[in-house]
Design an enzyme around this catalytic site. Structure first.
Site, PDB file in Angstrom:
ATOM      1  N   ASP A  63       0.882  -1.171   0.000  1.00 34.19           N
ATOM      2  CA  ASP A  63       0.000   0.000   0.000  1.00 34.19           C
ATOM      3  C   ASP A  63       0.922   1.224   0.000  1.00 34.19           C
ATOM      4  O   ASP A  63       1.533   1.558   1.003  1.00 34.19           O
ATOM      5  CB  ASP A  63      -0.898  -0.031   1.249  1.00 34.19           C
ATOM      6  CG  ASP A  63      -1.857   1.165   1.316  1.00 34.19           C
ATOM      7  OD1 ASP A  63      -1.598   2.180   0.639  1.00 34.19           O
ATOM      8  OD2 ASP A  63      -2.850   1.087   2.073  1.00 34.19           O
ATOM      9  N   LYS A  92      -6.028  10.025  -2.462  1.00 36.09           N
ATOM     10  CA  LYS A  92      -5.076  10.860  -1.715  1.00 36.09           C
ATOM     11  C   LYS A  92      -4.151  11.637  -2.667  1.00 36.09           C
ATOM     12  O   LYS A  92      -4.619  12.480  -3.382  1.00 36.09           O
ATOM     13  CB  LYS A  92      -4.317   9.981  -0.727  1.00 36.09           C
ATOM     14  CG  LYS A  92      -5.211   8.961   0.031  1.00 36.09           C
ATOM     15  CD  LYS A  92      -6.236   9.613   0.944  1.00 36.09           C
ATOM     16  CE  LYS A  92      -7.319   8.644   1.437  1.00 36.09           C
ATOM     17  NZ  LYS A  92      -6.839   7.414   2.058  1.00 36.09           N
TER      18      LYS A  92
HETATM   19  C1  PLP Z   1      -7.362   6.119   2.391  1.00 35.82           C
HETATM   20  C2  PLP Z   1      -6.495   4.949   2.467  1.00 35.82           C
HETATM   21  C3  PLP Z   1      -6.936   3.691   2.037  1.00 35.82           C
HETATM   22  C4  PLP Z   1      -8.346   3.461   1.536  1.00 35.82           C
HETATM   23  O1  PLP Z   1      -8.607   4.135   0.337  1.00 35.82           O
HETATM   24  P1  PLP Z   1     -10.067   4.679  -0.049  1.00 35.82           P
HETATM   25  O2  PLP Z   1      -9.808   5.357  -1.367  1.00 35.82           O
HETATM   26  O3  PLP Z   1     -10.503   5.613   1.022  1.00 35.82           O
HETATM   27  O4  PLP Z   1     -10.965   3.505  -0.168  1.00 35.82           O
HETATM   28  C5  PLP Z   1      -6.051   2.632   2.117  1.00 35.82           C
HETATM   29  N1  PLP Z   1      -4.799   2.790   2.602  1.00 35.82           N
HETATM   30  C6  PLP Z   1      -4.339   3.983   3.015  1.00 35.82           C
HETATM   31  C7  PLP Z   1      -2.958   4.091   3.538  1.00 35.82           C
HETATM   32  C8  PLP Z   1      -5.168   5.096   2.982  1.00 35.82           C
HETATM   33  O5  PLP Z   1      -4.720   6.269   3.423  1.00 35.82           O
END
Ligand code: PLP
Length: 381
Positions: A170, A195
Site C-alpha cells: 500500500d 489521496k
Molecule cells: C485512504 C487509504 C486507504 C483506503 O482508500 P479509499 O480510497 O478511502 O478507499 C487505504 N490505505 C491507506 C494508507 C489510505 O490512506
C-alpha cells in the site's frame, strides 16, 4: 522518461477522432458493435472505458509498472488483491495499518477463512516465525499510518520470495513520486488514488499496478467480475490531478519538513513521528527506499493530554479538521476518534497509537501561513 514528464504525458494521447489534447470523458455504459462480438476493443464499460484506460496507463507508468487497474476506491483495490487468495490461506501484514484495511481483513475476510497475522514489520525478521506453507501474501503499508513507521520493502520481499509469497505494498502515503515498490521487488502496488494521486480532495478511487501479466489478468478478471470500477468523470479528474503530482509532492515535502522541525522545537509538543529525523528508528531505511519524507506525520502534546489535543484541533483555522490526506489543503486529524476508530482501543494502545495523537496532512499552502496557524493554536492550549 523522467517522473515529471511521465506525470504529464504517460498514457495520454490526443483523441483520435478530434485531436483533443485532453482525454475526453467517455460517459457511456456500452459501445455499438459492427457485428456480434466484433467491436473496437470496448464492449461494456464495466470491462473497459477509454478514459479509465488512459488513467490506468498513466498510473502504471508512474510506478514503473507494465499494467495498471483502477477501482472505485482504495478499499475496492485492496479487496481485489485479497480475492486472489483462497480459504485457508494466510497473510502476513503489519500491526500499524490503515483502519479500513484492518477492518476489512478482520471483519470480512476472516469470515471467509483467510487468516491475517498483524506483526511489527519494521523488523522484517519478526515475520519469520509466522510463515508456514499456507502463507501466500505479505500486505505491507509504509510509511505506516499514523505512526510513520517504515518497513524495509526489500527485506520483506527477500523473505517472501524465499517462501513463495506474493508481496503487495500500500503505497498511498508515499505516492509514486517518493517510492516505487515494484523496483524493490514487490509484485503489486496499491494506491488509494483518493489521496496524493488525485490530490484535490474531490474523488474516491483506488489503483493496482503490477509487472506480472498473470497477476494482472487475475486482478482484471476480479475487477470485471466483482465490478468495483471507477467512472469516467472521476478518471478524468485524476488524470488532471496527476499532471501536477511532482510539483505538489515537492511542496508537500518542503512544507512537511519545516513543520516537523517547528513542532519538534515547540515547548508544548511531546513526540513528533516524522521519518526525516535522524533519530527516527527507521530513518536509514526511509532514506534508502524513499526519495524524500513527504507531508504526512503525527505528534503528541506534552503530558499526552487528550483534552489539550482536542483544544488544539478546535483552535486551528487554516488546517481543516477532517479525515483523508494528500490533498492540496492542509488537514488535521484525530486518529483515535476518526480514521482509526474502527481499531479497538486495546489494539490501538498496544501498537502505540495514543488517544492524544494528532495527525497532519501538510498541504501546499505557503509555509509561513501554516506555521502561523499552528503557532496561534498552540498558544491557546
Ligand atoms: C485512504 C487509504 C486507504 C483506503 O482508500 P479509499 O480510497 O478511502 O478507499 C487505504 N490505505 C491507506 C494508507 C489510505 O490512506
Amino acid at each position: 522518461m523522467k517522473f515529471g514528464t511521465k506525470a504529464i504525458h504517460a498514457g495520454v494521447e490526443p483523441d483520435p477522432s478530434t485531436g483533443a489534447i485532453m482525454t475526453p470523458i467517455y460517459q457511456t455504459s456500452t459501445y455499438v458493435q459492427e457485428s456480434p462480438a466484433k467491436h473496437k476493443g470496448y464492449a461494456y464499460a464495466r470491462g473497459a472505458n477509454p478514459t479509465r484506460n488512459a488513467l490506468q496507463k498513466s498510473i502504471a507508468a508512474l510506478e514503473g509498472g507494465n499494467f495498471g487497474l483502477c477501482f472505485s476506491s482504495g478499499m475496492g483495490a485492496t479487496d481485489a488483491v485479497i480475492k486472489l487468495l483462497n480459504p485457508g490461506d494466510e497473510v502476513i501484514t503489519s500491526n500499524d495499518l490503515y483502519g479500513g484495511s484492518y477492518r476489512m481483513f478482520t471483519k470480512v475476510y476472516e469470515r471467509f477463512g483467510i487468516k491475517f497475522h498483524f506483526i511489527d514489520l519494521s523488523n522484517a525478521k519478526n515475520a519469520e516465525s509466522y510463515i508456514n506453507e499456507k502463507t501466500k501474501l505479505f500486505w505491507i503499508e509504509t510509511p505506516s499510518n499514523p505512526l510513520m513507521r517504515i518497513i524495509d520493502i526489500e527485506a520483506c520481499v527477500k523473505l517472501a520470495k524465499k517462501n513463495n509469497c506474493l508481496v503487495a505494498v500500500d503505497n498511498t502515503f508515499a505516492s509514486p513520486y517518493l517510492q516505487n515498490p515494484l523496483a524493490l521487488g514487490a509484485d503489486i502496488v496499491m494506491h488509494s488514488v483518493t489521496k496524493y494521486l488525485g490530490g484535490h480532495s474531490d474523488v474516491i478511487m483506488g489503483a493496482l499496478v503490477t509487472n506480472n501479466e498473470k497477476i494482472h489478468q487475475d486482478l482484471a478478471f476480479i475487477a470485471n467480475s466483482c465490478g468495483a470500477v471507477p467512472g469516467p468523470q472521476d478518471s478524468f479528474l485524476v488524470l488532471r490531478g496527476i499532471k501536477t503530482l511532482h510539483l505538489r509532492m515537492e511542496r508537500h515535502c518542503f512544507n512537511g519538513k519545516k513543520i516537523a522541525e517547528y513542532l519538534k522545537n515547540h515547548p508544548k509538543v511531546g513526540k513528533v513521528y516524522w521519518p526525516g529525523f535522524a533519530d527516527h528508528p527507521n530513518h536509514e531505511i526511509a532514506k534508502r527506499q524513499m526519495k524524500d519524507f513527504g507531508g504526512m506525520f503525527s505528534f503528541t502534546l506534552k503530558n499526552d493530554s487528550l483534552e489539550k489535543a482536542t483544544q488544539l484541533m478546535e483552535s486551528v483555522e487554516l488546517f481543516s479538521l477532517a479525515e483523508s490526506l494528500g490533498g492540496v489543503e492542509s488537514l488535521i486529524n484525530h486518529p483515535a476518534s476518526m480514521t482509526h476508530a474502527s481499531i479497538p482501543k486495546e489494539e490501538r494502545l498496544k501498537n502505540g497509537l495514543s488517544d492524544s495523537l494528532i495527525r497532519l496532512s501538510v498541504g501546499v499552502e505557503d509555509i509561513e501561513d501554516l506555521i502561523a496557524d499552528l503557532d496561534q493554536a498552540l498558544a491557546k492550549v
